[in-house]
Design an enzyme around this catalytic site. Structure first.
Site, PDB file in Angstrom:
ATOM      1  CB  ALA A  70      14.587  22.363   2.456  1.00  0.00           C
ATOM      2  CD  GLU A 127       0.495   8.254   9.453  1.00  0.00           C
ATOM      3  OE1 GLU A 127      -0.147   9.008  10.439  1.00  0.00           O
ATOM      4  OE2 GLU A 127       0.413   7.201   9.365  1.00  0.00           O
ATOM      5  CG  LEU A 177      12.456  17.598  -4.721  1.00  0.00           C
ATOM      6  CD1 LEU A 177      13.669  18.552  -5.948  1.00  0.00           C
ATOM      7  CD2 LEU A 177      14.642  17.502  -4.306  1.00  0.00           C
ATOM      8  CB  CYS A 200       5.548   4.864   5.883  1.00  0.00           C
ATOM      9  SG  CYS A 200       4.087   4.169   6.254  1.00  0.00           S
ATOM     10  CD  GLU A 258      -2.548   0.898  -0.034  1.00  0.00           C
ATOM     11  OE1 GLU A 258      -3.745   0.084   0.532  1.00  0.00           O
ATOM     12  OE2 GLU A 258      -3.085   2.518  -0.930  1.00  0.00           O
ATOM     13  NE  ARG A 267       2.589   5.537  13.880  1.00  0.00           N
ATOM     14  CZ  ARG A 267       1.841   4.314  13.198  1.00  0.00           C
ATOM     15  NH1 ARG A 267       2.085   2.759  13.368  1.00  0.00           N
ATOM     16  NH2 ARG A 267       0.650   5.030  12.392  1.00  0.00           N
ATOM     17  CE  LYS A 309       6.423   0.832   9.692  1.00  0.00           C
ATOM     18  NZ  LYS A 309       5.940  -0.636   9.254  1.00  0.00           N
TER      19      LYS A 309
HETATM   20  C1  UDX Z   1       4.705   7.682   3.151  1.00  0.00           C
HETATM   21  C2  UDX Z   1       4.530   7.701   1.732  1.00  0.00           C
HETATM   22  O1  UDX Z   1       4.837   8.710   1.480  1.00  0.00           O
HETATM   23  C3  UDX Z   1       3.129   6.734   1.497  1.00  0.00           C
HETATM   24  O2  UDX Z   1       3.040   6.671   0.565  1.00  0.00           O
HETATM   25  C4  UDX Z   1       4.036   5.576   1.919  1.00  0.00           C
HETATM   26  O3  UDX Z   1       2.598   4.380   2.457  1.00  0.00           O
HETATM   27  C5  UDX Z   1       3.993   5.891   3.611  1.00  0.00           C
HETATM   28  O4  UDX Z   1       4.675   7.010   4.003  1.00  0.00           O
HETATM   29  P1  UDX Z   1       3.144   9.217   5.525  1.00  0.00           P
HETATM   30  O5  UDX Z   1       4.267   8.570   6.048  1.00  0.00           O
HETATM   31  O6  UDX Z   1       1.997   9.238   5.376  1.00  0.00           O
HETATM   32  O7  UDX Z   1       3.433   8.730   3.924  1.00  0.00           O
HETATM   33  O8  UDX Z   1       3.670  11.021   4.383  1.00  0.00           O
HETATM   34  P2  UDX Z   1       4.271  11.485   3.548  1.00  0.00           P
HETATM   35  O9  UDX Z   1       3.819  12.658   2.904  1.00  0.00           O
HETATM   36  O10 UDX Z   1       5.220  11.069   2.734  1.00  0.00           O
HETATM   37  O11 UDX Z   1       5.598  12.736   4.684  1.00  0.00           O
HETATM   38  C6  UDX Z   1       6.645  11.816   4.896  1.00  0.00           C
HETATM   39  C7  UDX Z   1       7.545  12.577   6.169  1.00  0.00           C
HETATM   40  O12 UDX Z   1       8.305  13.675   5.149  1.00  0.00           O
HETATM   41  C8  UDX Z   1       7.001  13.919   7.072  1.00  0.00           C
HETATM   42  O13 UDX Z   1       7.616  13.799   7.730  1.00  0.00           O
HETATM   43  C9  UDX Z   1       7.133  14.895   5.956  1.00  0.00           C
HETATM   44  O14 UDX Z   1       6.730  16.205   6.975  1.00  0.00           O
HETATM   45  C10 UDX Z   1       7.889  15.136   5.263  1.00  0.00           C
HETATM   46  N1  UDX Z   1       8.467  15.478   4.168  1.00  0.00           N
HETATM   47  C11 UDX Z   1       7.426  14.863   2.904  1.00  0.00           C
HETATM   48  C12 UDX Z   1       9.732  15.921   3.802  1.00  0.00           C
HETATM   49  O15 UDX Z   1      10.080  17.221   4.290  1.00  0.00           O
HETATM   50  N2  UDX Z   1       9.478  17.384   2.434  1.00  0.00           N
HETATM   51  C13 UDX Z   1       9.041  16.510   1.573  1.00  0.00           C
HETATM   52  O16 UDX Z   1       9.285  17.375   0.877  1.00  0.00           O
HETATM   53  C14 UDX Z   1       7.559  15.817   2.013  1.00  0.00           C
END
Ligand code: UDX
Length: 429
Positions: A252, A155, A250, A260, A151, A327, A263
Site C-alpha cells: 500500500a 523500469e 500488495l 505503463c 514485453e 511519467r 496508460k
Molecule cells: C510495470 C509492470 O510491472 C511491467 O510488467 C510492465 O512491462 C510495465 O509496467 P513499471 O511501470 O516499470 O512496470 O513498474 P512497477 O514496478 O510495476 O511499479 C508500477 C507502479 O506501482 C509504481 O508507481 C510503484 O510504486 C507502484 N507499486 C508497485 C505500488 O504502489 N505497490 C506495489 O505493491 C507495487
C-alpha cells in the site's frame, strides 16, 4: 539471428542490447538524430541499470549497430521488432501514429520474408492493422507475418526482467513466424505461450491492469485499516500468504504511476468502450489510485492547517526508485497541489531531479534528505529510494521546523521516529 529493433526507448533499447548480448546481430533504429549520435558513442538516452554496459559491449563486439534507416534495417534482418511509443491520445486510447508510420516504412523496404513483431503495447486488433498497412502497400502476403510479442519488463530492472522473463508470449497466425521467435528466445530458457494475435495483445493489457487492480485493492483496504485501526502491512502479509493471491503488488502507498500501468488501464477501458463493454471495475481502480494520493495530501494539509506560507520537504520525485522516469509520478500531483495552495517545496531525488526541474523550475532542489528537512514544516516520503530509508532521525528532528513526517510508502519505523520526537503519519496504519 538478424534482428532490427525500431525505437530506442525503454523497451526497444533494452530488447536490442539484450538480444545482441545473446549473440544475435541487432540493428537498433531511431529517427531522432541526437539519440542515434549518442547511442553510437555508447551513451543511452535513458537511465536504466546495465544498459550502458551492454550497449558498449554490443557495439565493441560488432553484434550491435545503430541506424537511422528502417530501409537499412529491413535489408539486413529477418525479424523486425516495432518498439516505438504508443502514448495515450487525447481520449486516453493509445496513439498508434508512430506504429503505423513504421509499418508504412517497413512496407516500402521489405525485400525478403520477414517476421514483423509488435513489441509496443498496442490495443487488441493492432496486429491486423499493421498487416493491412503492408498488404495495402502491395507487399505480398507470403513476404511477411505479423506477430505480437509483448514485453513485461519493469523500469529499474529492465535488463534483468528481459533476461529472466516469467513467460514469453507469442501471438501469431503462422507457425513459421512463431517458431522463429521461439528460436530467438530459446537461450533464455523461459516458458513460452503461443496464442493467436488478439490474445497476445490482450495478455499485456490484462496483466498490467490486474497489477494496477491489486495495488488499488490494497490501497482501498488501507483506507479501511485507517478507519478501523487495523494495519495494512499485516493484512497484506496475511492475504499474500495465500498462494492463490500471492504477496507481490500488495504494497500500500501513494498509488501506481509510471509509463505503463496508467496508460494500459486507460487503454483497456477504451478498448472495452470500442468493443461495447463498460469496464467499470477498471474505472474504479483508476479512481481509487487518484484519490489515494489526493487523500494523503489532504491529510497533510489538514495537519498543517493549510499550505499557505508552509514549506514541505519531498523525498523522491521519480515514479518509483531506480529510474529517472517521472511519467505519472505522484510527486508531480503533490507539488502542483502544494504550490497551488501557496506552499513552498524543497525536494531531492538521486536522478529524477533534472526531469522535474523542467516541469517545476520554481521549487528548491537539494542533494540530501537532511538538506530537504532543514526548515521544512513537514517531510514527505514520495519515492522509496534506498538513500531515504536509513535516515538519522535525531538529526532530521533537529533540522525540521515542525517535527512531522508523512510516509507515503510505509517504509519507516513509527517507533524509531517517535523516539526522536517526530510525529509520524503513514498510509493504512
Ligand atoms: C510495470 C509492470 O510491472 C511491467 O510488467 C510492465 O512491462 C510495465 O509496467 P513499471 O511501470 O516499470 O512496470 O513498474 P512497477 O514496478 O510495476 O511499479 C508500477 C507502479 O506501482 C509504481 O508507481 C510503484 O510504486 C507502484 N507499486 C508497485 C505500488 O504502489 N505497490 C506495489 O505493491 C507495487
Amino acid at each position: 539471428m538478424r534482428v532490427a529493433v525500431i525505437g530506442t526507448g525503454y523497451v526497444g533499447l533494452v530488447t536490442g542490447v539484450v538480444l545482441a548480448q545473446l549473440g544475435n546481430h541487432v540493428i537498433c533504429v531511431d529517427n531522432d538524430p541526437e539519440k542515434v549520435k549518442k547511442l553510437r558513442q555508447g551513451i543511452p538516452p535513458i537511465y536504466e541499470p546495465d544498459v550502458e554496459d551492454l550497449l558498449k559491449k554490443g557495439l565493441a563486439a560488432g553484434f550491435l549497430c545503430i541506424s537511422d534507416s528502417i530501409e537499412e534495417a529491413a535489408e539486413n534482418s529477418d525479424i523486425i521488432m516495432i518498439a516505438v511509443g504508443t502514448p495515450p491520445g487525447f481520449d486516453g486510447a493509445p496513439d498508434m501514429t508512430a506504429v503505423k508510420a513504421v509499418a508504412s516504412e517497413i512496407a516500402k523496404s521489405i525485400k525478403h520474408y520477414t517476421v514483423i513483431v509488435n513489441k509496443s503495447t498496442v490495443p487488441v486488433g493492432s496486429g491486423d492493422v499493421v498487416e493491412k498497412i503492408l498488404l495495402d502497400a502491395g507487399v505480398k502476403p507470403d513476404m511477411f507475418d505479423v506477430v505480437s510479442n509483448p514485453e513485461f519488463l519493469r523500469e529499474g530492472s529492465a535488463v534483468y526482467d528481459t533476461l529472466h522473463p516469467d513467460r514469453i508470449v507469442i501471438g501469431a497466425k503462422s507457425k513459421e513466424a512463431a517458431d522463429k521467435l521461439v528460436e530467438l528466445y530459446h537461450p533464455l530458457g523461459s516458458p513460452v505461450h503461443i496464442t493467436d494475435l488478439a490474445s497476445a495483445e490482450l495478455i499485456k493489457y490484462a496483466s498490467n491492469s490486474f497489477l494496477a487492480t491489486k495495488i488499488s485493492f490494497i490501497n482501498a483496504i488501507s483506507r479501511i485499516c485507517e478507519l478501523s485501526g487495523a494495519n495494512v502491512g499485516d493484512v497484506a502479509k496475511g492475504m499474500g500468504a495465500d498462494r492463490r493471491i500471492g504477496d507481490q503488488f500488495l504494497q500500500a502507498g501513494l498509488g501506481w504511476g509510471g509509463s505503463c500501468l496508467p496508460k494500459d488501464v486507460q487503454g483497456l477501458i477504451k478498448t472495452g468502450e470500442r468493443l461495447g463493454y463498460n469496464f467499470e471495475l477498471l474505472q474504479a481502480v483508476s479512481d481509487i489510485n487518484e484519490d489515494q494520493t489526493a487523500n494523503f495530501v489532504r491529510r497533510l494539509e489538514r495537519r498543517l492547517g493549510g499550505f499557505e506560507e508552509k514549506t514541505i520537504g519531498l523525498l523522491g520525485l521519480a515514479f518509483k526508485p531506480n529510474t529517472d522516469d517521472i511519467r505519472d509520478a505522484k510527486s508531480l500531483v503533490i507539488i502542483k497541489e502544494i504550490l497551488s495552495k501557496g506552499g513552498k517545496v524543497r525536494a531531492s531525488d538521486p536522478i529524477a531531479e533534472k526531469n522535474v526541474r523542467q516541469v517545476f523550475p520554481q521549487i528548491t532542489y537539494l542533494k540530501s534528505a537532511y538538506e530537504v528537512a532543514k526548515g521544512s514544516d513537514a517531510l514527505l516520503l514520495v519515492t522509496e529510494w534506498s538513500e531515504f530509508r536509513g535516515l538519522d532521525w535525531d538529526m532530521i528532528a533537529l533540522l525540521l521546523k515542525q517535527k512531522i513526517v508523512f510516509d507515503g510508502r510505509r517504509v519507516y519505523d513509527r517507533g524509531a521516529l517517535e523516539k526522536s520526537g517526530i510525529e509520524y503519519h503513514t498510509i493504512g496504519s
